[in-house]
Design a protein around this motif. Structure first.
Motif, PDB file in Angstrom:
ATOM      1  N   GLY A   1       4.596  11.271   3.004  1.00  0.00           N
ATOM      2  CA  GLY A   1       3.663  10.740   2.035  1.00  0.00           C
ATOM      3  C   GLY A   1       2.208  10.902   2.369  1.00  0.00           C
ATOM      4  O   GLY A   1       1.375  11.038   1.479  1.00  0.00           O
ATOM      5  N   CYS A   2       1.813  10.893   3.652  1.00  0.00           N
ATOM      6  CA  CYS A   2       0.388  10.884   3.985  1.00  0.00           C
ATOM      7  C   CYS A   2      -0.195  12.282   4.169  1.00  0.00           C
ATOM      8  O   CYS A   2      -1.402  12.446   4.250  1.00  0.00           O
ATOM      9  CB  CYS A   2       0.145  10.050   5.242  1.00  0.00           C
TER      10      CYS A   2
ATOM     11  N   CYS B   1       3.409   6.703   8.827  1.00  0.00           N
ATOM     12  CA  CYS B   1       2.449   6.850   7.731  1.00  0.00           C
ATOM     13  C   CYS B   1       1.639   5.573   7.517  1.00  0.00           C
ATOM     14  O   CYS B   1       0.432   5.623   7.262  1.00  0.00           O
ATOM     15  CB  CYS B   1       3.177   7.206   6.431  1.00  0.00           C
TER      16      CYS B   1
ATOM     17  N   LEU C   1      -2.369   5.311   7.667  1.00  0.00           N
ATOM     18  CA  LEU C   1      -3.191   4.891   6.543  1.00  0.00           C
ATOM     19  C   LEU C   1      -3.998   3.642   6.881  1.00  0.00           C
ATOM     20  O   LEU C   1      -5.137   3.480   6.438  1.00  0.00           O
ATOM     21  CB  LEU C   1      -2.307   4.649   5.323  1.00  0.00           C
TER      22      LEU C   1
ATOM     23  N   ALA D   1      -7.866   3.062  -3.439  1.00  0.00           N
ATOM     24  CA  ALA D   1      -6.767   4.013  -3.669  1.00  0.00           C
ATOM     25  C   ALA D   1      -5.820   4.050  -2.475  1.00  0.00           C
ATOM     26  O   ALA D   1      -4.591   4.096  -2.632  1.00  0.00           O
ATOM     27  CB  ALA D   1      -7.335   5.406  -3.931  1.00  0.00           C
ATOM     28  N   LEU D   2      -6.368   4.018  -1.255  1.00  0.00           N
ATOM     29  CA  LEU D   2      -5.533   4.019  -0.056  1.00  0.00           C
ATOM     30  C   LEU D   2      -4.698   2.748   0.027  1.00  0.00           C
ATOM     31  O   LEU D   2      -3.517   2.785   0.394  1.00  0.00           O
ATOM     32  CB  LEU D   2      -6.416   4.148   1.191  1.00  0.00           C
TER      33      LEU D   2
ATOM     34  N   TYR E   1      -1.876   3.004  -2.372  1.00  0.00           N
ATOM     35  CA  TYR E   1      -0.863   3.920  -1.869  1.00  0.00           C
ATOM     36  C   TYR E   1      -0.056   3.277  -0.747  1.00  0.00           C
ATOM     37  O   TYR E   1       1.156   3.459  -0.640  1.00  0.00           O
ATOM     38  CB  TYR E   1      -1.553   5.191  -1.388  1.00  0.00           C
TER      39      TYR E   1
ATOM     40  N   THR F   1       2.496   1.076  -2.111  1.00  0.00           N
ATOM     41  CA  THR F   1       3.616   1.857  -2.656  1.00  0.00           C
ATOM     42  C   THR F   1       4.592   2.243  -1.547  1.00  0.00           C
ATOM     43  O   THR F   1       5.812   2.165  -1.711  1.00  0.00           O
ATOM     44  CB  THR F   1       3.078   3.130  -3.348  1.00  0.00           C
ATOM     45  N   LEU F   2       4.038   2.678  -0.409  1.00  0.00           N
ATOM     46  CA  LEU F   2       4.900   3.051   0.711  1.00  0.00           C
ATOM     47  C   LEU F   2       5.692   1.863   1.238  1.00  0.00           C
ATOM     48  O   LEU F   2       6.851   1.999   1.631  1.00  0.00           O
ATOM     49  CB  LEU F   2       4.057   3.644   1.842  1.00  0.00           C
TER      50      LEU F   2
ATOM     51  N   LEU G   1       9.282  11.130  -1.990  1.00  0.00           N
ATOM     52  CA  LEU G   1       8.107  11.807  -2.543  1.00  0.00           C
ATOM     53  C   LEU G   1       8.499  12.922  -3.509  1.00  0.00           C
ATOM     54  O   LEU G   1       7.843  13.132  -4.526  1.00  0.00           O
ATOM     55  CB  LEU G   1       7.276  12.393  -1.396  1.00  0.00           C
TER      56      LEU G   1
END
Length: 320
Positions: free
Chosen positions: A119-120, A134, A138, A172-173, A176, A179-180, A187
């Motif tokens: 994902g990242c 990930c 992040l 946004a990060l 995300y 979400t993870l 993905l």
């Protein structure tokens, strides 16, 4: 320092052995006038301590070093050697001339760069992939962005716009990251998005291309040429989400390993006919999209695609 003799298949001529390290010559040089040959690193280190020939003891100076004869260089390059990564399971035996190219793509190379597919999209050495997390990555990026914001808040008013952009990126990060954490969706299951469909629609609108001379590629287009290419992509309806990345991928410094240098392009030229390429309207240029080239090896394609500009020889496949 020379190559370990035990890595070579068959007997190695004694003239190809370095008298200093007793290994097969690496980056060899020759001494004038006695014509003894040594690894460049070995003889340089030797000269830092004494100024005699290691083979016969004659007085020498660094200025008496010169490249080995071409025939000796050819003999070295034809020797067959086992891969550096044999201890990690690689069983390849290649000519010394091709060793460097092989090491860059060797699947057993623990330091070969790979991209996180979870994902990242972080690029890292393969031996670090198993320990990669990930979420932690992040988190680290978010912390870095926060630190940057603190610094920006202390600066002048003309940098406030950059501060707004940084804050938006953090949001946004964080989204995300949530979400993870909260979803186990793979993905690859997310490919069928509106953005993906828009890219596919644009790709299908372009004519299939035929490239008559792959060796006429302009691998280092200047700013004006890249601007012209960007304009043509915009006019063709290229989605804004990928256009800047495609332009960045028009220069060999961004190309995958199999295309990154003139040497590798010459070695892989036989593969070019397998590319599915699309003609960029109005230009001697094509776009090779990753979505249409899953059949190509990973060292020949790049997300979302590669723009290749040519001096001549590009035409629509239907007209060819």
């Amino acid at each position: 320092m020379g190559y370990d003799v035990t890595r070579f298949i068959g007997e190695v001529d004694e003239d190809l052995i370095c008298p200093v390290c007793s290994g097969v010559l690496e980056d060899p040089v020759q001494v004038i006038p006695c014509e003894h040959s040594f690894c460049k690193t070995c003889i340089t280190h030797w000269f830092s301590q004494q100024h005699t020939c290691p083979a016969d003891g004659n007085v020498l100076t660094f200025t008496q070093l010169c490249p080995v004869p071409r025939i000796m260089q050819k003999m070295l390059l034809k020797l067959k050697i086992s891969c550096d990564n044999s201890v990690f399971g690689c069983r390849a035996v290649i000519q010394l001339a091709n060793l460097e190219t092989h090491l860059r793509v060797c699947e057993h190379n623990p330091k070969r760069l790979v991209t996180c597919a979870v994902g990242c999209s972080l690029v890292m050495p393969r031996d670090e992939l198993l320990q990669h997390n990930c979420v932690e990555h992040l988190h680290s990026r978010i912390q870095q962005q926060h630190s940057h914001i603190v610094e920006l808040e202390k600066t002048s008013e003309d940098q406030k716009h950059q501060l707004v952009v940084q804050k938006r990126d953090i949001q946004a990060l964080k989204a995300y990251l949530r979400t993870l954490r909260n979803s186990e969706t793979n993905l690859h299951d997310l490919e069928d998005t509106a953005e993906h469909r828009e890219v596919l629609q644009w790709v299908n609108s372009l004519q299939p291309a035929k490239v008559n001379h792959w060796d006429w590629v302009i691998s280092t287009p200047d700013t004006a040429m890249r601007a012209l290419t960007k304009g043509s992509l915009v006019d063709s309806g290229c989605p804004a989400s990928i256009i800047d990345q495609l332009i960045e991928n028009s220069h060999e410094c961004s190309w995958p390993q199999g295309l990154a240098t003139l040497e590798t392009r010459e070695l892989n030229q036989h593969c070019y006919e397998n590319f599915v390429a699309r003609h960029i309207p109005g230009l001697q240029a094509v776009v090779v999209m990753a979505s249409e080239n899953h059949h190509m090896s990973e060292n020949m394609v790049l997300e979302p695609g590669i723009v290749m500009i040519f001096a001549h020889g590009v035409e629509d496949l239907l007209e060819a």
